[in-house]
Design a protein around this motif. Structure first.
Motif, PDB file in Angstrom:
ATOM      1  N   ARG A  43       0.888  -1.169   0.000  1.00  0.00           N
ATOM      2  CA  ARG A  43       0.000   0.000   0.000  1.00  0.00           C
ATOM      3  C   ARG A  43       0.919   1.210   0.000  1.00  0.00           C
ATOM      4  N   VAL A  44       0.883   1.973  -1.106  1.00  0.00           N
ATOM      5  CA  VAL A  44       1.697   3.179  -1.240  1.00  0.00           C
ATOM      6  C   VAL A  44       0.767   4.374  -1.083  1.00  0.00           C
ATOM      7  N   ILE A  45       1.083   5.227  -0.125  1.00  0.00           N
ATOM      8  CA  ILE A  45       0.284   6.420   0.130  1.00  0.00           C
ATOM      9  C   ILE A  45       1.155   7.633  -0.151  1.00  0.00           C
ATOM     10  N   VAL A  46       0.694   8.473  -1.065  1.00  0.00           N
ATOM     11  CA  VAL A  46       1.347   9.751  -1.325  1.00  0.00           C
ATOM     12  C   VAL A  46       0.367  10.799  -0.813  1.00  0.00           C
ATOM     13  N   GLY A  48      -1.860  13.780   0.041  1.00  0.00           N
ATOM     14  CA  GLY A  48      -2.310  14.899  -0.765  1.00  0.00           C
ATOM     15  C   GLY A  48      -2.411  14.572  -2.248  1.00  0.00           C
ATOM     16  N   GLN A  49      -2.131  13.345  -2.646  1.00  0.00           N
ATOM     17  CA  GLN A  49      -2.149  12.933  -4.055  1.00  0.00           C
ATOM     18  C   GLN A  49      -2.926  11.616  -4.180  1.00  0.00           C
ATOM     19  N   GLU A  50      -4.244  11.716  -4.151  1.00  0.00           N
ATOM     20  CA  GLU A  50      -5.070  10.515  -4.182  1.00  0.00           C
ATOM     21  C   GLU A  50      -4.900   9.704  -5.462  1.00  0.00           C
ATOM     22  N   ASP A  51      -4.544  10.345  -6.563  1.00  0.00           N
ATOM     23  CA  ASP A  51      -4.340   9.618  -7.821  1.00  0.00           C
ATOM     24  C   ASP A  51      -3.106   8.723  -7.782  1.00  0.00           C
ATOM     25  N   LEU A  52      -2.167   9.021  -6.883  1.00  0.00           N
ATOM     26  CA  LEU A  52      -0.945   8.229  -6.774  1.00  0.00           C
ATOM     27  C   LEU A  52      -1.025   7.181  -5.657  1.00  0.00           C
ATOM     28  N   THR A  53      -1.998   7.334  -4.783  1.00  0.00           N
ATOM     29  CA  THR A  53      -2.164   6.413  -3.661  1.00  0.00           C
ATOM     30  C   THR A  53      -2.919   5.182  -4.135  1.00  0.00           C
ATOM     31  N   ASN A  54      -2.306   3.988  -3.910  1.00  0.00           N
ATOM     32  CA  ASN A  54      -2.924   2.756  -4.380  1.00  0.00           C
ATOM     33  C   ASN A  54      -2.178   1.550  -3.827  1.00  0.00           C
ATOM     34  N   SER A  55      -2.680   0.357  -4.143  1.00  0.00           N
ATOM     35  CA  SER A  55      -1.995  -0.899  -3.816  1.00  0.00           C
ATOM     36  C   SER A  55      -1.254  -1.373  -5.057  1.00  0.00           C
ATOM     37  N   PHE A  56      -0.046  -1.857  -4.849  1.00  0.00           N
ATOM     38  CA  PHE A  56       0.794  -2.338  -5.943  1.00  0.00           C
ATOM     39  C   PHE A  56       1.421  -3.660  -5.531  1.00  0.00           C
ATOM     40  N   THR A  57       1.525  -4.580  -6.473  1.00  0.00           N
ATOM     41  CA  THR A  57       2.167  -5.867  -6.219  1.00  0.00           C
ATOM     42  C   THR A  57       3.552  -5.864  -6.854  1.00  0.00           C
ATOM     43  N   VAL A  58       4.533  -6.340  -6.100  1.00  0.00           N
ATOM     44  CA  VAL A  58       5.887  -6.468  -6.639  1.00  0.00           C
ATOM     45  C   VAL A  58       5.849  -7.579  -7.676  1.00  0.00           C
ATOM     46  N   ASP A  59       6.206  -7.239  -8.927  1.00  0.00           N
ATOM     47  CA  ASP A  59       6.108  -8.215 -10.021  1.00  0.00           C
ATOM     48  C   ASP A  59       7.299  -9.173 -10.018  1.00  0.00           C
ATOM     49  N   LEU A  82      12.157   1.861   0.003  1.00  0.00           N
ATOM     50  CA  LEU A  82      11.257   2.057  -1.124  1.00  0.00           C
ATOM     51  C   LEU A  82      10.551   3.412  -1.026  1.00  0.00           C
ATOM     52  N   GLN A  83      10.130   3.794   0.179  1.00  0.00           N
ATOM     53  CA  GLN A  83       9.530   5.118   0.393  1.00  0.00           C
ATOM     54  C   GLN A  83      10.453   6.213  -0.129  1.00  0.00           C
ATOM     55  N   ALA A  84      11.724   6.125   0.257  1.00  0.00           N
ATOM     56  CA  ALA A  84      12.705   7.137  -0.161  1.00  0.00           C
ATOM     57  C   ALA A  84      12.878   7.133  -1.673  1.00  0.00           C
ATOM     58  N   GLY A  85      12.916   5.938  -2.284  1.00  0.00           N
ATOM     59  CA  GLY A  85      13.074   5.835  -3.736  1.00  0.00           C
ATOM     60  C   GLY A  85      11.895   6.429  -4.489  1.00  0.00           C
ATOM     61  N   ILE A  86      10.687   6.173  -4.003  1.00  0.00           N
ATOM     62  CA  ILE A  86       9.490   6.730  -4.643  1.00  0.00           C
ATOM     63  C   ILE A  86       9.482   8.247  -4.488  1.00  0.00           C
ATOM     64  N   ALA A  87       9.801   8.738  -3.295  1.00  0.00           N
ATOM     65  CA  ALA A  87       9.826  10.188  -3.056  1.00  0.00           C
ATOM     66  C   ALA A  87      10.844  10.867  -3.971  1.00  0.00           C
ATOM     67  N   THR A  88      12.006  10.258  -4.147  1.00  0.00           N
ATOM     68  CA  THR A  88      13.030  10.818  -5.033  1.00  0.00           C
ATOM     69  C   THR A  88      12.531  10.859  -6.470  1.00  0.00           C
ATOM     70  N   SER A  89      11.896   9.778  -6.917  1.00  0.00           N
ATOM     71  CA  SER A  89      11.365   9.731  -8.287  1.00  0.00           C
ATOM     72  C   SER A  89      10.289  10.802  -8.499  1.00  0.00           C
ATOM     73  N   LEU A  90       9.428  10.973  -7.511  1.00  0.00           N
ATOM     74  CA  LEU A  90       8.367  11.979  -7.629  1.00  0.00           C
ATOM     75  C   LEU A  90       8.919  13.404  -7.568  1.00  0.00           C
TER      76      LEU A  90
END
Length: 183
Positions: A43-46, A48-59, A82-90
């Motif tokens: 469960r990834v929560i961003v 203030g950004q509901e469009d980015l918040t969702n559940s994702f499965t590691v493929d 992973l949190q840090a990596g996603i934040a950096t990408s965003l």
């Protein structure tokens, strides 16, 4: 006198058998942080950004696919990494100061085979012990060895095989083999 000598020989042989049985080692993975791998649902929560918040499965390749940033490597990382990596990408052209949270929604399954009534793949439950895993698989067969199991586990990308006692912890992705007793 002859009986005493026979008794002493029996005691020494029995003691030798007990000494040759390998001692259970502490579980090295018990102190390591949980590392993500294929099959974990996150469960990834961003905030203030509901469009980015969702559940994702590691493929199978070890990635999650997120809107805007695309593939994000997850295999072998902790949820904090992973949190840090996603934040950096965003932060790279999408959001000024993203506040990201990652939690494991469902762990990858564990596998159990050998002398259990229903071998197969099962959903992992937090703080699961070997004993609990065997119960989930329907319990022992009549021929099962009931004091320890053989386990195959991946730790930091390396595969290890060893033995665990019934009270030791199972980890997501483990393969448990319940051995057949000798007598």
């Amino acid at each position: 006198m002859r009986y005493r000598a026979s008794f002493l020989i029996l005691v020494m042989l029995a003691g030798g058998c007990a000494a040759s049985h390998p001692k259970m080692q502490p579980d090295p993975a018990a102190v390591l942080p949980y590392r993500l791998d294929s099959g974990d649902r996150l469960r990834v929560i961003v905030y203030g950004q509901e469009d980015l918040t969702n559940s994702f499965t590691v493929d199978q390749s070890g990635y999650i696919m997120m809107p805007l940033v695309g593939s994000v490597p997850a295999r072998g990382k902790t949820t904090q990494e992973l949190q840090a990596g996603i934040a950096t990408s965003l932060r790279n052209g999408y959001l000024r100061d993203p506040d990201v949270s990652v939690e494991v929604e469902q762990y990858r399954p564990f596998f159990i085979m050998g002398e259990v009534r229903a071998p197969g793949q099962f959903t992992y439950v937090n703080d699961m012990t070997v004993e609990t895993a065997i119960a989930i698989a329907g319990g022992y067969t009549a021929r099962a060895q009931t004091d320890e199991v053989e386990i195959t586990r991946s730790i930091n990308g390396k595969v290890y095989r060893g033995h665990l006692a019934m009270t030791q912890k199972v980890r997501p992705g483990d393969t448990i083999r319940v051995l057949q007793r000798l007598f």
